[in-house]
Design a protein around this motif. Structure first.
Motif, PDB file in Angstrom:
ATOM      1  N   GLU A 387       0.822  -1.211   0.000  1.00 36.24           N
ATOM      2  CA  GLU A 387       0.000   0.000   0.000  1.00 36.24           C
ATOM      3  C   GLU A 387       0.859   1.265   0.000  1.00 36.24           C
ATOM      4  O   GLU A 387       0.507   2.273  -0.615  1.00 36.24           O
ATOM      5  CB  GLU A 387      -0.889  -0.033   1.245  1.00 36.24           C
ATOM      6  CG  GLU A 387      -1.885   1.089   1.330  1.00 36.24           C
ATOM      7  CD  GLU A 387      -2.614   1.039   2.685  1.00 36.24           C
ATOM      8  OE1 GLU A 387      -3.244   0.005   2.975  1.00 36.24           O
ATOM      9  OE2 GLU A 387      -2.531   2.036   3.421  1.00 36.24           O
ATOM     10  N   ASP A 388       2.040   1.182   0.671  1.00 36.88           N
ATOM     11  CA  ASP A 388       2.890   2.369   0.816  1.00 36.88           C
ATOM     12  C   ASP A 388       3.250   3.017  -0.522  1.00 36.88           C
ATOM     13  O   ASP A 388       3.549   4.189  -0.585  1.00 36.88           O
ATOM     14  CB  ASP A 388       4.204   1.975   1.504  1.00 36.88           C
ATOM     15  CG  ASP A 388       3.967   1.162   2.744  1.00 36.88           C
ATOM     16  OD1 ASP A 388       4.119   1.721   3.828  1.00 36.88           O
ATOM     17  OD2 ASP A 388       3.598  -0.037   2.613  1.00 36.88           O
ATOM     18  N   MET A 389       3.303   2.191  -1.581  1.00 39.84           N
ATOM     19  CA  MET A 389       3.726   2.751  -2.863  1.00 39.84           C
ATOM     20  C   MET A 389       2.563   2.874  -3.848  1.00 39.84           C
ATOM     21  O   MET A 389       2.790   3.089  -5.025  1.00 39.84           O
ATOM     22  CB  MET A 389       4.866   1.902  -3.456  1.00 39.84           C
ATOM     23  CG  MET A 389       4.581   0.409  -3.468  1.00 39.84           C
ATOM     24  SD  MET A 389       6.096  -0.595  -3.554  1.00 39.84           S
ATOM     25  CE  MET A 389       6.687  -0.195  -5.193  1.00 39.84           C
ATOM     26  N   SER A 390       1.335   2.811  -3.351  1.00 43.34           N
ATOM     27  CA  SER A 390       0.177   2.792  -4.257  1.00 43.34           C
ATOM     28  C   SER A 390      -1.011   3.531  -3.673  1.00 43.34           C
ATOM     29  O   SER A 390      -2.013   2.915  -3.304  1.00 43.34           O
ATOM     30  CB  SER A 390      -0.219   1.337  -4.544  1.00 43.34           C
ATOM     31  OG  SER A 390       0.899   0.509  -4.709  1.00 43.34           O
ATOM     32  N   PRO A 391      -0.951   4.850  -3.566  1.00 37.80           N
ATOM     33  CA  PRO A 391      -1.987   5.587  -2.837  1.00 37.80           C
ATOM     34  C   PRO A 391      -3.345   5.619  -3.521  1.00 37.80           C
ATOM     35  O   PRO A 391      -4.330   6.012  -2.892  1.00 37.80           O
ATOM     36  CB  PRO A 391      -1.406   7.007  -2.741  1.00 37.80           C
ATOM     37  CG  PRO A 391      -0.419   7.103  -3.845  1.00 37.80           C
ATOM     38  CD  PRO A 391       0.139   5.727  -4.024  1.00 37.80           C
ATOM     39  N   LEU A 392      -3.436   5.193  -4.783  1.00 41.68           N
ATOM     40  CA  LEU A 392      -4.716   5.292  -5.492  1.00 41.68           C
ATOM     41  C   LEU A 392      -5.373   3.931  -5.696  1.00 41.68           C
ATOM     42  O   LEU A 392      -6.396   3.833  -6.366  1.00 41.68           O
ATOM     43  CB  LEU A 392      -4.496   5.959  -6.862  1.00 41.68           C
ATOM     44  CG  LEU A 392      -3.932   7.387  -6.817  1.00 41.68           C
ATOM     45  CD1 LEU A 392      -3.434   7.821  -8.185  1.00 41.68           C
ATOM     46  CD2 LEU A 392      -4.977   8.366  -6.306  1.00 41.68           C
ATOM     47  N   ALA A 393      -4.756   2.883  -5.092  1.00 42.38           N
ATOM     48  CA  ALA A 393      -5.260   1.529  -5.327  1.00 42.38           C
ATOM     49  C   ALA A 393      -6.025   1.014  -4.111  1.00 42.38           C
ATOM     50  O   ALA A 393      -5.746   1.388  -2.974  1.00 42.38           O
ATOM     51  CB  ALA A 393      -4.098   0.598  -5.654  1.00 42.38           C
ATOM     52  N   LYS A 394      -6.966   0.126  -4.372  1.00 42.75           N
ATOM     53  CA  LYS A 394      -7.829  -0.393  -3.308  1.00 42.75           C
ATOM     54  C   LYS A 394      -7.145  -1.547  -2.575  1.00 42.75           C
ATOM     55  O   LYS A 394      -6.451  -2.360  -3.191  1.00 42.75           O
ATOM     56  CB  LYS A 394      -9.143  -0.879  -3.932  1.00 42.75           C
ATOM     57  CG  LYS A 394     -10.123  -1.462  -2.921  1.00 42.75           C
ATOM     58  CD  LYS A 394     -11.455  -1.784  -3.576  1.00 42.75           C
ATOM     59  CE  LYS A 394     -12.344  -0.542  -3.563  1.00 42.75           C
ATOM     60  NZ  LYS A 394     -13.750  -0.876  -3.866  1.00 42.75           N
TER      61      LYS A 394
END
Length: 513
Positions: A387-394
């Motif tokens: 999640e840390d590298m993907s702020p727009l993903a669910k």
RNA sequence: GGGCCGUUAGCUCAGCUGGCAGAGCACCGGACUUUUAAUCCGGGUGUCGUGGGUUCGAUCCCCACACGGCCCA
């Protein structure tokens, strides 16, 4: 431009003047050709094949053809020129007894000039399909000599700065860009065929959001407002999903104010697509289909040589868990290093150059790009990113700390990036805020930016959506076998030579004094 | 940002240990009516990237800068 009569340009000026003295317009407004050169040659060959021996009943075709003179072989009272247009080339024969005084025009022609030629097609003794000139029209006098015909243009700086010379000198360059066009066309057809609507979203934006990148900034005078060039199209396309379009895409230029190297240009072409009621699994299937079809359309095969390798784009592509693959390649289980300090220590042990303070997302990104990505030669999906590298993903259900995201790789290069899109407005706000705090903590780091208007849109409700981003230039590199992004961009960014730099720049310097 | 390499005629490239700037193609003049990188005869057309320095003398050695390429960050 030099005007000395003994210079190469000077001799062309003399010829230009001579043409004008003879009452010839060296730049006439138009010329009506009857065919392009390739079609004329094909037609002539068909006429030969038909095999009529009776020239009276079935004379050889007549044509008016036009093109640039690319070679000249002059032999006294006869001459052979090759003229080239966008379709190909044809030989032209001049003979004094046919052209009469018109033959004198030859003296004022140079390599690079455009001419129109009317006459009958024939095949010469040496077997070359040729048009015998009965009339010759100058269409545009060339004032500078072309690159040498045998070695071509090797100076890469000139090739990029004056791409037209590169195109004139090397037919393979033209073919590479034709292939680029076919790739993009194929992708468009693929998406259109699946009910996607192509849209245009703003390039000048108040917030440069949707990716981790430094934007170019500018100023709108009438609004007296700071604006940025977009770094992604993501947040506007999602607004359209909120608005009720089920499938949208955009193929457009985005701009990132960063370094230039073999696979980075400050402006590049990005495809993004969003499909409501789909998730990243659906997008994976679509990516396989879309890219293998593009390979087929551009190259006629799904097996494409790249460097030492043959890349086979035929689906399906292997799907690997990022966490597992990273563990397999590096021995690092990122879940065993929940704290950043422990992870940094481990990475230093592995000999990775880790900066003073880097965010967890960036640390993991470094691990993946060091240990995993270079090994992904055949097309491969890497699934489920932290999640840390993907702020727009669910978030991925049942896997805390991970999101439903994949990237596709081939030849060690990223060719696609996709998420099941985050559509919970409260969570999205938290993610943006986490990004902002990373920016504060790790100063030099580029993070995504909070776009308040986008959050408002999400608050109205966005359906579950599968999104995709594809760097078109890198994909074209792969599909056309080019090692540098500069070879798939017609006009790659180059530093201006000092004397060419604009007035504004020097004006600014003066103002500072 | 750091390292290495490159920049010589319009183009592609030579140029030795510092001593008058070279070739092929292109170009100019001449010959040649079926050539294919046409051929033959004659001609070198140059801000040696830019600016300094060393030297009797610099394309060459030194320094700085510009532009480009490759590698690294």
């Amino acid at each position: 431009m030099q005007d000395r009569e003994d210079s190469l340009v000077g001799s062309r000026i003399v010829k230009l003047d001579r043409l004008r003295e003879k009452g010839i317009d060296p730049y006439p407004p138009r010329y009506r050709r009857t065919s392009d050169t390739a079609a004329a040659v094909a037609e002539f060959e068909a006429w030969e094949k038909a095999g009529s021996q009776d020239e009276e009943a079935s004379p050889a075709p007549e044509h008016a053809l036009a093109g640039r003179i690319v070679s000249m072989r002059v032999m006294g009272r006869a001459a052979f020129l090759d003229i080239r247009d966008g379709s190909g080339a044809v030989q032209v024969m001049f003979r004094q007894n046919v052209l009469g005084d018109g033959y004198e025009l030859l003296k004022d022609l140079d390599l690079g000039d455009f001419i129109g030629v009317g006459g009958q097609m024939l095949r010469t003794r040496t077997g070359e399909v040729t048009i015998e000139a009965r009339d010759v029209t100058v269409l545009a006098k060339g004032m500078r000599p072309l690159p040498e015909k045998y070695h071509g243009l090797r100076d890469v700086e000139i090739r990029y700065r004056q791409r037209y010379l590169d195109l004139i000198a090397d037919p393979e360059v033209m073919e590479a860009f034709a292939q680029r066009s076919r790739v993009i066309n194929s992708i468009r057809r693929y998406l259109d065929g699946r009910g996607f609507l192509e849209v245009d979203t703003p390039i000048l934006v108040p917030v440069a959001a949707g990716a981790h990148a430094r934007p170019f900034d500018t100023h709108h005078n009438a609004l007296n407002q700071r604006l940025y060039l977009r770094i992604a199209t993501e947040l506007y396309l999602k607004r359209l999903i909120v608005g009720g379009f089920d499938r949208v895409y955009e193929i457009g230029r985005v701009f990132r104010n960063e370094g230039i190297d073999q696979d980075h240009n400050p402006e590049f072409t990005l495809l993004e697509s969003y499909e409501a009621y789909a998730d990243y699994n659906d997008v994976m299937t679509m990516v396989e289909g879309m890219i293998s079809t593009a390979a087929l359309d551009a190259r006629g095969t799904m097996s494409i040589p790249y460097g030492e390798e043959i890349i086979d784009f035929a689906p399906p592509w292997p799907r690997l868990q990022l966490k597992d693959e990273l563990y397999r390649r590096s021995g690092v289980d990122i879940d065993e290093y929940p704290g950043d300090e422990a992870l940094v220590r481990k990475m230093l042990q592995l000999g990775i150059d880790v900066g003073v303070r880097e965010s967890r997302g960036r640390l993991i990104d470094k691990l993946v790009s060091t240990f995993v990505e270079p090994n992904l030669v055949q097309p491969t999906f890497l699934l489920d990113y932290p999640e840390d590298m993907s702020p727009l993903a669910k978030a991925k259900p049942g896997s805390p700390g991970y999101v439903e995201r994949f990237e596709a790789f081939a030849a060690g290069m990223e060719i696609a990036n996709s998420y099941t899109e985050l559509n919970d407005p409260a969570v999205q706000r938290e993610r943006f805020e986490a990004q902002e705090s990373i920016r504060e903590r790790y100063q030099d780091e580029e993070v995504d930016r909070l776009d308040e208007d986008f959050l408002t849109a999400l608050e109205y409700g966005m359906p579950p959506t599968g999104g995709l981003g594809v760097g078109i230039d890198r994909l074209v590199m792969l599909l056309t076998g080019q090692a540098s992004i500069r070879d798939v961009l017609l006009f790659p960014q180059m530093r201006s030579r000092r004397e060419d730099q604009g007035e504004a720049e020097s004006g600014e310097a003066d103002a500072l004094q």
